[in-house]
Design an enzyme around this catalytic site. Structure first.
Site, PDB file in Angstrom:
ATOM      1  N   PRO A   1       0.796  -1.232   0.000  1.00 19.32           N
ATOM      2  CA  PRO A   1       0.000   0.000   0.000  1.00 19.32           C
ATOM      3  C   PRO A   1       0.824   1.275   0.000  1.00 19.32           C
ATOM      4  CG  PRO A   1      -0.084  -1.086   2.137  1.00 19.32           C
ATOM      5  CD  PRO A   1       0.554  -2.060   1.179  1.00 19.32           C
ATOM      6  N   ASN A   2       0.365   2.200  -0.805  1.00 16.33           N
ATOM      7  CA  ASN A   2       0.897   3.562  -0.927  1.00 16.33           C
ATOM      8  C   ASN A   2       2.241   3.649  -1.638  1.00 16.33           C
ATOM      9  OD1 ASN A   2      -1.299   4.918   0.413  1.00 16.33           O
ATOM     10  ND2 ASN A   2      -0.561   3.962   2.294  1.00 16.33           N
TER      11      ASN A   2
ATOM     12  N   ARG B   1       5.757  12.315  -2.722  1.00 16.27           N
ATOM     13  CA  ARG B   1       5.723  12.968  -1.402  1.00 16.27           C
ATOM     14  C   ARG B   1       6.742  12.318  -0.476  1.00 16.27           C
ATOM     15  NH1 ARG B   1      -0.262  11.888  -0.669  1.00 16.27           N
ATOM     16  NH2 ARG B   1      -0.682  12.304  -2.845  1.00 16.27           N
TER      17      ARG B   1
ATOM     18  N   TYR C   1      11.501   8.550   1.675  1.00 14.97           N
ATOM     19  CA  TYR C   1      11.423   7.482   0.678  1.00 14.97           C
ATOM     20  C   TYR C   1      12.196   7.775  -0.614  1.00 14.97           C
ATOM     21  CZ  TYR C   1       7.757   5.903   3.825  1.00 14.97           C
ATOM     22  OH  TYR C   1       7.070   5.490   4.933  1.00 14.97           O
TER      23      TYR C   1
ATOM     24  N   ASN D   1       7.975  -5.712  -0.480  1.00 13.81           N
ATOM     25  CA  ASN D   1       7.825  -4.530   0.371  1.00 13.81           C
ATOM     26  C   ASN D   1       6.334  -4.427   0.679  1.00 13.81           C
ATOM     27  OD1 ASN D   1       7.660  -2.117   1.684  1.00 13.81           O
ATOM     28  ND2 ASN D   1       8.918  -0.973   0.230  1.00 13.81           N
TER      29      ASN D   1
ATOM     30  N   ALA E   1       2.878  -0.691   4.953  1.00 15.08           N
ATOM     31  CA  ALA E   1       2.361  -0.679   6.326  1.00 15.08           C
ATOM     32  C   ALA E   1       1.786  -2.029   6.754  1.00 15.08           C
ATOM     33  CB  ALA E   1       1.313   0.423   6.468  1.00 15.08           C
TER      34      ALA E   1
ATOM     35  N   HIS F   1       3.552  -4.340   9.323  1.00 15.90           N
ATOM     36  CA  HIS F   1       3.443  -4.179  10.771  1.00 15.90           C
ATOM     37  C   HIS F   1       2.106  -4.688  11.332  1.00 15.90           C
ATOM     38  CE1 HIS F   1       6.781  -1.700   9.637  1.00 15.90           C
ATOM     39  NE2 HIS F   1       5.994  -0.834   9.013  1.00 15.90           N
TER      40      HIS F   1
ATOM     41  N   GLU G   1      12.334  -9.705   2.499  1.00 14.55           N
ATOM     42  CA  GLU G   1      11.612  -8.508   2.942  1.00 14.55           C
ATOM     43  C   GLU G   1      12.450  -7.269   2.645  1.00 14.55           C
ATOM     44  OE1 GLU G   1      10.629  -8.576   7.087  1.00 14.55           O
ATOM     45  OE2 GLU G   1       9.705  -6.566   7.015  1.00 14.55           O
TER      46      GLU G   1
ATOM     47  N   HIS H   1      12.530  -2.840   2.712  1.00 15.41           N
ATOM     48  CA  HIS H   1      11.969  -1.517   3.031  1.00 15.41           C
ATOM     49  C   HIS H   1      12.928  -0.447   2.562  1.00 15.41           C
ATOM     50  CE1 HIS H   1       8.825  -3.368   5.333  1.00 15.41           C
ATOM     51  NE2 HIS H   1       9.740  -4.146   5.880  1.00 15.41           N
ATOM     52  N   LEU H   2      12.374   0.595   2.002  1.00 14.77           N
ATOM     53  CA  LEU H   2      13.191   1.734   1.559  1.00 14.77           C
ATOM     54  C   LEU H   2      13.841   2.404   2.758  1.00 14.77           C
ATOM     55  CD1 LEU H   2      10.333   2.859  -0.698  1.00 14.77           C
ATOM     56  CD2 LEU H   2      12.628   2.578  -1.631  1.00 14.77           C
ATOM     57  N   SER H   3      13.039   2.646   3.776  1.00 15.04           N
ATOM     58  CA  SER H   3      13.517   3.340   4.971  1.00 15.04           C
ATOM     59  C   SER H   3      14.023   2.328   5.998  1.00 15.04           C
ATOM     60  CB  SER H   3      12.377   4.174   5.575  1.00 15.04           C
ATOM     61  OG  SER H   3      11.301   3.337   5.977  1.00 15.04           O
TER      62      SER H   3
ATOM     63  N   ARG I   1      12.746   4.403  13.004  1.00  9.44           N
ATOM     64  CA  ARG I   1      11.534   5.232  12.912  1.00  9.44           C
ATOM     65  C   ARG I   1      10.609   4.957  14.109  1.00  9.44           C
ATOM     66  NH1 ARG I   1       9.106   4.887   7.050  1.00  9.44           N
ATOM     67  NH2 ARG I   1       8.042   6.750   7.852  1.00  9.44           N
TER      68      ARG I   1
ATOM     69  N   ARG J   1       6.725   0.768  13.763  1.00  9.57           N
ATOM     70  CA  ARG J   1       7.345   0.209  12.546  1.00  9.57           C
ATOM     71  C   ARG J   1       8.435  -0.804  12.880  1.00  9.57           C
ATOM     72  NH1 ARG J   1       5.241   3.595   8.451  1.00  9.57           N
ATOM     73  NH2 ARG J   1       4.929   5.707   9.219  1.00  9.57           N
TER      74      ARG J   1
HETATM   75  O1  CA2 Z   1      10.247   1.953   4.119  1.00  8.17           O
HETATM   76  C1  CA2 Z   1       9.428   1.269   3.497  1.00  8.17           C
HETATM   77  O2  CA2 Z   1       9.646   0.801   2.387  1.00  8.17           O
HETATM   78  C2  CA2 Z   1       8.028   1.053   4.101  1.00  8.17           C
HETATM   79  O3  CA2 Z   1       7.626  -0.260   3.783  1.00  8.17           O
HETATM   80  C3  CA2 Z   1       7.126   2.083   3.450  1.00  8.17           C
HETATM   81  C4  CA2 Z   1       5.718   2.097   4.028  1.00  8.17           C
HETATM   82  C5  CA2 Z   1       5.757   2.193   5.545  1.00  8.17           C
HETATM   83  O4  CA2 Z   1       4.440   2.085   6.070  1.00  8.17           O
HETATM   84  C6  CA2 Z   1       6.638   1.118   6.158  1.00  8.17           C
HETATM   85  O5  CA2 Z   1       6.659   1.306   7.562  1.00  8.17           O
HETATM   86  C7  CA2 Z   1       8.033   1.192   5.620  1.00  8.17           C
HETATM   87  C8  CA2 Z   1       4.929   3.298   3.519  1.00  8.17           C
HETATM   88  C9  CA2 Z   1       4.944   3.451   2.028  1.00  8.17           C
HETATM   89  C10 CA2 Z   1       4.303   4.777   1.726  1.00  8.17           C
HETATM   90  O6  CA2 Z   1       5.023   5.363   0.681  1.00  8.17           O
HETATM   91  C11 CA2 Z   1       4.773   6.671   0.398  1.00  8.17           C
HETATM   92  C12 CA2 Z   1       5.596   7.236  -0.523  1.00  8.17           C
HETATM   93  C13 CA2 Z   1       5.403   8.552  -0.856  1.00  8.17           C
HETATM   94  C14 CA2 Z   1       4.376   9.294  -0.280  1.00  8.17           C
HETATM   95  C15 CA2 Z   1       3.550   8.714   0.656  1.00  8.17           C
HETATM   96  C16 CA2 Z   1       3.753   7.387   0.983  1.00  8.17           C
END
Ligand code: CA2
Length: 147
Positions: free
Chosen positions: A10-11, A18, A23, A74, A77, A80, A98, A100-102, A107, A111
């Site tokens: 998702p997202n 953004r 990210y 990936n 959310a 979690h 698995e 994750h970008l971040s 964080r 998370r």
């Molecule tokens: O760090 C990651 O890749 C995450 O999986 C990204 C998820 C976050 O909920 C995880 O805790 C860590 C969120 C992806 C949302 O990506 C966005 C990118 C740009 C603008 C808004 C959201």
């Protein structure tokens, strides 16, 4: 030919639009193009999918059985929260890396928990979009390839 599914949750379709400080500026289309190009370098087939829906991600993992040799996931959310994704990974018995970008451990505490980690081969986080390349290399190495 070895075949890998890169599955984004998702997202992640919003990547590059953004929160670039968290990210990065790379879009999902860029990430998918990077994965396809790296797949060619490795001599493997890479397919990319993204969904905002937990059930669709469960379906994608179930459908991966017999089609792909492994998955880079990936789960966004859902990482979690999702016992359903955890169970799907157990159910298909495919190696999952698995990703994750971040750096989720640097964080918010919510998370720090991953329902994917206990059933994944391993986790890569904190390296931005380059993490997808690292994850593909790790998965191919795990599968017995050259990387
Ligand atoms: O760090 C990651 O890749 C995450 O999986 C990204 C998820 C976050 O909920 C995880 O805790 C860590 C969120 C992806 C949302 O990506 C966005 C990118 C740009 C603008 C808004 C959201």
């Amino acid at each position: 030919m070895t075949s890998v599914l890169v599955l984004n949750g998702p997202n992640l379709n919003l990547l590059g639009t953004r929160q670039p400080e968290i990210y990065g500026k790379t879009t999902l289309a860029d990430v998918e193009a990077m994965c396809a190009a790296h797949g060619q370098t490795l001599g493997i087939q890479v397919t990319c999918l993204q969904s905002n829906h937990e059930g669709a991600l469960v379906d994608a993992i179930q459908d991966a059985k017999g089609v792909y040799d492994g998955v880079v996931l990936n789960a966004g959310a859902y990482t979690h929260t999702s016992i359903a994704l955890h169970d799907a990974i157990v159910g298909v018995e495919l190696p999952v890396v698995e990703l994750h970008l971040s750096n989720i451990h640097a964080r918010e505490t919510f998370r720090h928990t991953s329902f994917i980690a206990p059933v994944a081969v391993g986790m890569i986080c904190g390296f931005g979009a380059r993490g997808y390349i690292l994850a593909l290399d790790a998965l191919i190495g795990h599968l017995g390839g050259t990387s």
